[in-house]
Enzyme design. Structure first.
Site, mmCIF file in Angstrom:
data_model
loop_
_atom_site.group_PDB
_atom_site.id
_atom_site.type_symbol
_atom_site.label_atom_id
_atom_site.label_comp_id
_atom_site.label_asym_id
_atom_site.label_seq_id
_atom_site.Cartn_x
_atom_site.Cartn_y
_atom_site.Cartn_z
ATOM 1 N N GLU A 1 -51.340 1.717 46.642
ATOM 2 C CA GLU A 1 -50.937 2.631 47.715
ATOM 3 C C GLU A 1 -49.407 2.725 47.805
ATOM 4 O O GLU A 1 -48.854 3.810 47.982
ATOM 5 C CB GLU A 1 -51.564 2.163 49.039
ATOM 6 C CG GLU A 1 -51.195 2.958 50.276
ATOM 7 C CD GLU A 1 -51.582 4.435 50.231
ATOM 8 O OE1 GLU A 1 -52.265 4.865 49.300
ATOM 9 O OE2 GLU A 1 -51.132 5.154 51.134
ATOM 10 N N ASN B 1 -58.178 31.929 50.193
ATOM 11 C CA ASN B 1 -58.036 30.509 49.852
ATOM 12 C C ASN B 1 -59.231 30.149 48.977
ATOM 13 O O ASN B 1 -60.363 30.482 49.317
ATOM 14 C CB ASN B 1 -58.052 29.677 51.147
ATOM 15 C CG ASN B 1 -58.077 28.179 50.889
ATOM 16 O OD1 ASN B 1 -57.741 27.718 49.802
ATOM 17 N ND2 ASN B 1 -58.472 27.420 51.890
ATOM 18 N N GLY B 2 -58.979 29.496 47.834
ATOM 19 C CA GLY B 2 -60.071 29.123 46.932
ATOM 20 C C GLY B 2 -59.850 29.719 45.555
ATOM 21 O O GLY B 2 -58.740 30.151 45.227
ATOM 22 N N HIS C 1 -50.739 -8.746 30.487
ATOM 23 C CA HIS C 1 -51.522 -8.143 29.408
ATOM 24 C C HIS C 1 -50.912 -6.825 28.937
ATOM 25 O O HIS C 1 -51.639 -5.935 28.499
ATOM 26 C CB HIS C 1 -52.970 -7.943 29.868
ATOM 27 C CG HIS C 1 -53.656 -9.234 30.169
ATOM 28 N ND1 HIS C 1 -54.167 -10.056 29.200
ATOM 29 C CD2 HIS C 1 -53.843 -9.884 31.343
ATOM 30 C CE1 HIS C 1 -54.680 -11.142 29.759
ATOM 31 N NE2 HIS C 1 -54.484 -11.064 31.064
ATOM 32 N N LYS D 1 -51.809 19.109 51.385
ATOM 33 C CA LYS D 1 -52.395 18.086 52.263
ATOM 34 C C LYS D 1 -53.905 17.995 52.064
ATOM 35 O O LYS D 1 -54.447 16.915 51.930
ATOM 36 C CB LYS D 1 -52.063 18.414 53.722
ATOM 37 C CG LYS D 1 -52.637 17.432 54.736
ATOM 38 C CD LYS D 1 -51.955 16.084 54.664
ATOM 39 C CE LYS D 1 -52.475 15.096 55.675
ATOM 40 N NZ LYS D 1 -52.098 13.709 55.338
ATOM 41 N N GLU E 1 -45.325 10.167 45.216
ATOM 42 C CA GLU E 1 -45.510 11.494 45.802
ATOM 43 C C GLU E 1 -44.353 11.903 46.701
ATOM 44 O O GLU E 1 -44.064 13.090 46.828
ATOM 45 C CB GLU E 1 -46.852 11.614 46.526
ATOM 46 C CG GLU E 1 -46.992 10.800 47.780
ATOM 47 C CD GLU E 1 -48.341 11.005 48.470
ATOM 48 O OE1 GLU E 1 -48.970 12.049 48.294
ATOM 49 O OE2 GLU E 1 -48.751 10.089 49.208
ATOM 50 N N TRP F 1 -50.487 28.306 47.714
ATOM 51 C CA TRP F 1 -50.257 27.173 46.817
ATOM 52 C C TRP F 1 -50.768 27.644 45.465
ATOM 53 O O TRP F 1 -51.972 27.828 45.269
ATOM 54 C CB TRP F 1 -51.028 25.955 47.324
ATOM 55 C CG TRP F 1 -50.735 24.688 46.608
ATOM 56 C CD1 TRP F 1 -49.685 23.851 46.831
ATOM 57 C CD2 TRP F 1 -51.512 24.085 45.572
ATOM 58 N NE1 TRP F 1 -49.755 22.778 45.994
ATOM 59 C CE2 TRP F 1 -50.862 22.888 45.206
ATOM 60 C CE3 TRP F 1 -52.693 24.441 44.907
ATOM 61 C CZ2 TRP F 1 -51.350 22.045 44.208
ATOM 62 C CZ3 TRP F 1 -53.174 23.600 43.918
ATOM 63 C CH2 TRP F 1 -52.500 22.421 43.580
HETATM 64 O O1 M6R Z 1 -58.131 14.247 53.072
HETATM 65 P P1 M6R Z 1 -58.478 13.207 52.049
HETATM 66 O O2 M6R Z 1 -58.375 11.825 52.573
HETATM 67 O O3 M6R Z 1 -59.816 13.461 51.418
HETATM 68 O O4 M6R Z 1 -57.383 13.369 50.919
HETATM 69 C C1 M6R Z 1 -57.443 12.625 49.747
HETATM 70 C C2 M6R Z 1 -56.144 12.702 48.987
HETATM 71 O O5 M6R Z 1 -55.857 14.019 48.629
HETATM 72 C C3 M6R Z 1 -54.973 12.148 49.817
HETATM 73 O O6 M6R Z 1 -55.202 10.844 50.247
HETATM 74 C C4 M6R Z 1 -53.674 12.167 48.970
HETATM 75 O O7 M6R Z 1 -53.760 11.258 47.927
HETATM 76 C C5 M6R Z 1 -52.458 11.910 49.859
HETATM 77 N N1 M6R Z 1 -51.412 12.827 49.536
HETATM 78 C C6 M6R Z 1 -51.901 10.539 49.708
HETATM 79 O O8 M6R Z 1 -50.793 10.314 50.508
#
Ligand code: M6R
Length: 634
Positions: A506, A104-105, A529, A629, A513, A74
């Site tokens: 949400e 990774n990192g 507002h 993810k 996304e 990524w």
């Molecule tokens: O694994 P986490 O719950 O810490 O992840 C947090 C966010 O990266 C995650 O919720 C992200 O916003 C998702 N893609 C939302 O669907």
């Protein structure tokens, strides 16, 4: 974020590694590659784009070997091109092409190291920060792989996990963890000459071994399946030395560390799509069962079973929720639950903000870190900051083997099963329910929940799985109809009040996304507002209107949208004639037995709406562009 895999055993490494990469791709990636050891050389195969490009390349140019490392990238430093793909090789010195690394990192001091190594004769071929790692290892290498890795690690700054192979050590993988997750999997032992499930043991027989142990490496448990049966989670500051005889673990100073293996509980089925067209569709459909499982673990008859968090909840008078993205939306609901049921002061912090301010710690503060993955870098950093200030931390996580779970004082598991789709769905509703149960637990500890109130709350929670199933079924047709009509809309607004404000946020995040539609969620009272200026006859406005205390207020907002020719999609009770008459479309939602729990049902048609709009716009719902993810870097 990037995914790492490694394999050492009797099977063909390329086939095992491709399957492992398939299981890691949910983390988000834009290129992939692998390195396999064969005939004393390292053979690279790398391709930009989807994993299919890499599989096609391997099919055209197979590589016969039983030990290798692999990677899904990524992009952070450098575009997602083949040249920037991992693995990266040492280049330009005596070990040119003989040391390969996947990482990774982020290596924060890569520019400085690149300058030094270039002066020492290294030739850099990519734009990545990663490439300094094999070059640095080569710089220190005198035949002892572990000594070279230790010397290199001493110069690296940042957060990383990497795996390295040496052409001189054809049946060995060395791996390091410092801030990014890394796991070692143990498969079964094979007798020399015993045929493996696929491929042959010929190379081991040649090496004169009487028996060999199959060993794997990965960023996440699913990538170890089905070959590994046991897993060892590396801790920061550890180096793993994998050979066909097993794992030797040491710290960065070279001191041996005992490796602790645990049985892997995740099954291969749990990480497959089954009969669904996507992980997202499967995970949305699983929600009634997920809620039922969580309730079964936390309720006995009409009463709560309290998980032992090792804390005196009665003395807590200030809670700080730390979370990112969807988990942050769940936290907003957690605040309402705790305030209303336990009457304590609650703050909700975005992890990436909390970690860089100097939060005030009082004696009776509790931090709750909410994370599906348990690996989100910002949330983990917030947790560590809190613990450094001696604030106890409870982790509300889905992945109980994660770093956040391990570093929290107490853990509340979500039990949602592996969530593979990048968009969080079942983990969100499980988080909301877990937060409700947590608020009841705190209320009880504080003497604010009598038996009758507890029984009523428990009954309302118990009804949720069935109500969720009813909602998913009854909303499907109207959701699809609306998706047909509005799939081409360039923007969408979501409005909600009270507990439905987080639902609006949400719903907007899901649409952004997954379908790449500009979407915003507002507390409906704020609409006048400023944002109401957006309303035209082309703008779908999704109004969350359950029959709660703020219902009439929401109807006023809905009228204001209609008066400006906006297109109203209402989310409310199916039998609500008034609402049906006032809106262009109605997504029917079952009525929860307790108003606080209503948002858990209202969000369900919004998940399906985002899914259907995304499909109509030809978007990949499991792996939306640019997203990962688990966000394991800042
Ligand atoms: O694994 P986490 O719950 O810490 O992840 C947090 C966010 O990266 C995650 O919720 C992200 O916003 C998702 N893609 C939302 O669907």
């Amino acid at each position: 974020m990037c995914g790492i895999a490694g394999y050492l055993g009797p099977k063909p490494a390329d086939s095992v590694l491709i399957v492992a990469l398939e299981r890691l791709k949910y983390r988000g990636y834009d290129s992939a590659g692998l390195a396999v050891m064969s005939d004393g050389e390292i053979h690279l195969r790398r391709a930009a784009g989807k994993l299919k490009q890499l599989s096609d390349l391997i099919e055209a140019q197979p590589v016969d070997g039983h030990c290798g490392i692999a990677h899904t990238r990524w992009a952070t430093h450098g575009a997602p091109t083949e040249i920037n793909c991992h693995p990266h090789l040492a280049s330009g010195g005596p070990y040119d092409g003989r040391i390969a690394v996947v990482h990774n990192g982020i290596i924060e001091n890569h520019e400085q190291l690149r300058r030094e190594l270039t002066q020492a004769g290294a030739i850099f071929r990519s734009e990545t920060d990663t490439e300094v790692i094999p070059q640095l290892i080569a710089h220190h290498y005198r035949g002892d792989a572990l000594a070279a890795v230790r010397a290199a690690v001493a110069r690296l700054e940042g957060s990383f996990a990497f795996a390295v192979v040496f052409a001189d050590h054809p049946r060995r993988i060395v791996a390091v963890r410092q801030g990014s997750p890394l796991l070692v999997g143990k498969g079964r032992a094979y007798d020399a000459g015993e045929p493996a499930a696929e491929g042959s043991t010929a190379s081991f027989a040649k090496a004169g071994r009487t028996s060999v142990r199959e060993m794997l490496l990965a960023s996440d448990v699913p990538a170890l399946l089905p070959h590994a049966h046991q897993v060892c989670f590396l801790a920061d500051g550890q180096i793993a030395d994998l050979t066909d005889q097993g794992l030797a673990l040491s710290d960065f100073a070279g001191q041996p560390v005992e490796a602790e293996f645990k049985a892997i509980e995740v099954t291969a089925e749990a990480v497959s799509k089954g009969s669904f067209d996507s992980f997202m569709a499967k995970e949305i459909a699983e929600q009634p069962a997920v809620l039922a499982r969580l309730l079964d673990s936390r309720l006995r008859g009409g009463a709560l079973v309290e998980p032992d968090l090792g804390l005196d909840l009665a003395s807590v008078n200030h809670v700080v929720f730390l979370a990112a993205g969807t988990s942050w939306h769940a936290a907003l609901l957690g605040k309402r639950f705790l305030e209303q049921l336990a009457r304590i002061h609650v703050e909700v912090d975005i992890s990436s903000e909390y970690r860089y301010r100097n939060p005030v710690a009082s004696g009776n503060t509790l931090v709750v870190a909410i994370s599906q993955s348990g690996e989100t870098a910002d949330t983990l950093a917030g947790l560590r900051l809190a613990r450094a200030k001696f604030i106890p931390v409870v982790g509300l996580v889905n992945t109980v083997t994660s770093t956040i779970a391990r570093e929290s004082n107490g853990v509340m598991p979500l039990l949602a099963g592996p969530e593979i789709g990048v968009a969080s769905t079942k983990a969100y509703t499980a988080q909301v329910l877990a937060l409700y149960l947590f608020a009841l637990q705190v209320a009880r500890a504080k003497g604010l929940l009598d038996a009758a109130a507890e029984a009523q709350a428990v009954a309302a929670a118990r009804a949720l799985p069935e109500l969720a199933a009813t909602t998913l079924a009854s909303a499907e047709e109207p959701v699809e109809e609306a998706a047909d009509i509005f799939a081409a809309a360039q923007a969408t607004v979501f409005l909600g009040r009270g507990g439905e404000h987080p639902t609006a946020l949400e719903g907007a995040l899901k649409l952004k996304e997954l379908a790449y539609v500009h979407a915003v969620g507002y507390p409906a009272g704020e609409f006048k507002h400023g944002p109401i200026a957006l309303v035209t006859s082309h703008l779908p406005v999704i109004c969350l209107c359950p029959r709660d205390a703020l219902y009439e207020k929401m109807l006023s907002n809905l009228q204001e949208v209609r008066a400006r020719a906006g297109r109203v999609i209402a989310v409310g009770q199916g039998g609500d004639r008034a609402l049906r008459d006032l809106s262009d479309h109605l997504f029917p939602v079952a009525r929860a037995g307790e108003d606080l729990l209503q948002p858990l049902l209202s969000v369900l048609p919004l998940q399906r709406y985002a899914y259907h709009v995304a499909r109509r716009r030809n978007c990949d719902v499991d792996q939306p562009r640019n997203l990962a993810k688990s966000v394991t870097v800042e």
